[in-house]
Design a protein around this motif. Structure first.
Motif, PDB file in Angstrom:
ATOM      1  N   LEU A 116     -17.870 -27.757  27.389  1.00 45.87           N
ATOM      2  CA  LEU A 116     -17.119 -26.508  27.509  1.00 45.87           C
ATOM      3  C   LEU A 116     -15.664 -26.693  27.065  1.00 45.87           C
ATOM      4  O   LEU A 116     -15.079 -25.795  26.449  1.00 45.87           O
ATOM      5  CB  LEU A 116     -17.180 -25.998  28.949  1.00 45.87           C
TER       6      LEU A 116
ATOM      7  N   ARG B  78     -18.028 -16.218  26.452  1.00 47.28           N
ATOM      8  CA  ARG B  78     -18.498 -16.300  27.838  1.00 47.28           C
ATOM      9  C   ARG B  78     -19.784 -15.496  28.014  1.00 47.28           C
ATOM     10  O   ARG B  78     -20.735 -15.948  28.645  1.00 47.28           O
ATOM     11  CB  ARG B  78     -17.416 -15.787  28.783  1.00 47.28           C
ATOM     12  N   ASP B  79     -19.814 -14.287  27.453  1.00 45.13           N
ATOM     13  CA  ASP B  79     -21.000 -13.449  27.566  1.00 45.13           C
ATOM     14  C   ASP B  79     -22.193 -14.070  26.842  1.00 45.13           C
ATOM     15  O   ASP B  79     -23.338 -13.942  27.282  1.00 45.13           O
ATOM     16  CB  ASP B  79     -20.721 -12.053  26.997  1.00 45.13           C
TER      17      ASP B  79
ATOM     18  N   GLY C 242     -22.622 -17.933  28.791  1.00 46.42           N
ATOM     19  CA  GLY C 242     -22.649 -17.992  30.245  1.00 46.42           C
ATOM     20  C   GLY C 242     -24.038 -18.045  30.845  1.00 46.42           C
ATOM     21  O   GLY C 242     -24.318 -18.886  31.724  1.00 46.42           O
TER      22      GLY C 242
END
Length: 245
Positions: free
Chosen positions: A34, A2-3, A6
């Motif tokens: 995703l 995610r980091d 994102g």
């Protein structure tokens, strides 16, 4: 994951929306990518080029589901990747799975396609005179007509009803504190026309969580970014008016 990915998702949404010609369709493709990552989280593990590799994964899913409309496939892909999303020729080639020389040829073909494409009447909604003049010059250099300019929501709606434009370029924040989003919403209630929004904060309109614009240009912009987005918006909306292959 995610980091890592994102921060890149808003720009993938912008790209997917531009390719497909709608927020709904573009966001659906992004969601599919995703979901692939959720099912196989190691797909991009260890990547040192998260944006490039995320876009490459998107194309692996997109390619079998190519949609009609817009510029010819290789050309529109290459032009949007380089002119709008800021990739170099080498990275664009890696995303598309083609040689760098082929990317350059595809971009040149797409530019020629835009230059030979439909002529349209454009409404510019922008409260900064210098930016408005810059947009007018870009539009006119492309061979389009600036049918009208407006600085406020009410003025924009009135001008749209008067000139019935084929395309709208709209800033988000307008002179009287009104919103270009609201102006576009009012215009779209009256007739159907493609709208390109121009904003310094595109990520705020690329969340995928609510009705959002299909076409976005980031301020400050390069002329080629505006040209590429106008070309894709018009030919996605009016494919029957694009030049014959």
């Amino acid at each position: 994951m995610r980091d890592l990915l994102g921060p890149q998702l808003p720009y993938l949404r912008r790209y997917a929306r531009a390719l497909s010609g709608s927020q709904k369709s573009g966001d659906a493709y992004v969601r599919a990518v995703l979901e692939t990552l959720v099912e196989a989280p190691d797909t991009l593990a260890g990547t040192t080029h998260p944006k490039r590799d995320l876009f490459r994964l998107f194309h692996a899913y997109w390619s079998p589901h190519q949609q009609a409309g817009g510029l010819p496939n290789a050309g529109r892909h290459a032009l949007l990747l380089t002119a709008v999303e800021g990739f170099g020729m080498e990275d664009a080639g890696a995303i598309l799975g083609i040689e760098q020389a082929d990317v350059a040829q595809a971009v040149a073909s797409a530019r020629a396609e835009i230059a030979a494409a439909i002529r349209s009447r454009v409404l510019i909604i922008e409260d900064e005179p210098v930016i408005s003049m810059h947009l007018e010059q870009i539009v006119e250099d492309m061979g389009h007509d600036v049918a009208a300019t407006a600085m406020t929501r009410d003025e924009a709606v009135a001008e749209a009803e008067r000139v019935r434009p084929d395309l709208v370029l709209a800033d988000i924040q307008l002179a009287d504190g009104s919103s270009g989003l609201d102006a576009a919403r009012d215009i779209l209630e009256r007739f159907d026309v493609p709208v390109i929004f121009i904003t310094a904060y595109p990520e705020r309109l690329l969340t995928g969580e609510r009705p959002e614009p299909t076409f976005l240009v980031t301020k400050p912009f390069e002329p080629e970014t505006v040209v590429a987005t106008i070309g894709q918006a018009l030919m996605a909306r009016y494919p029957e008016l694009a030049p014959a292959a």
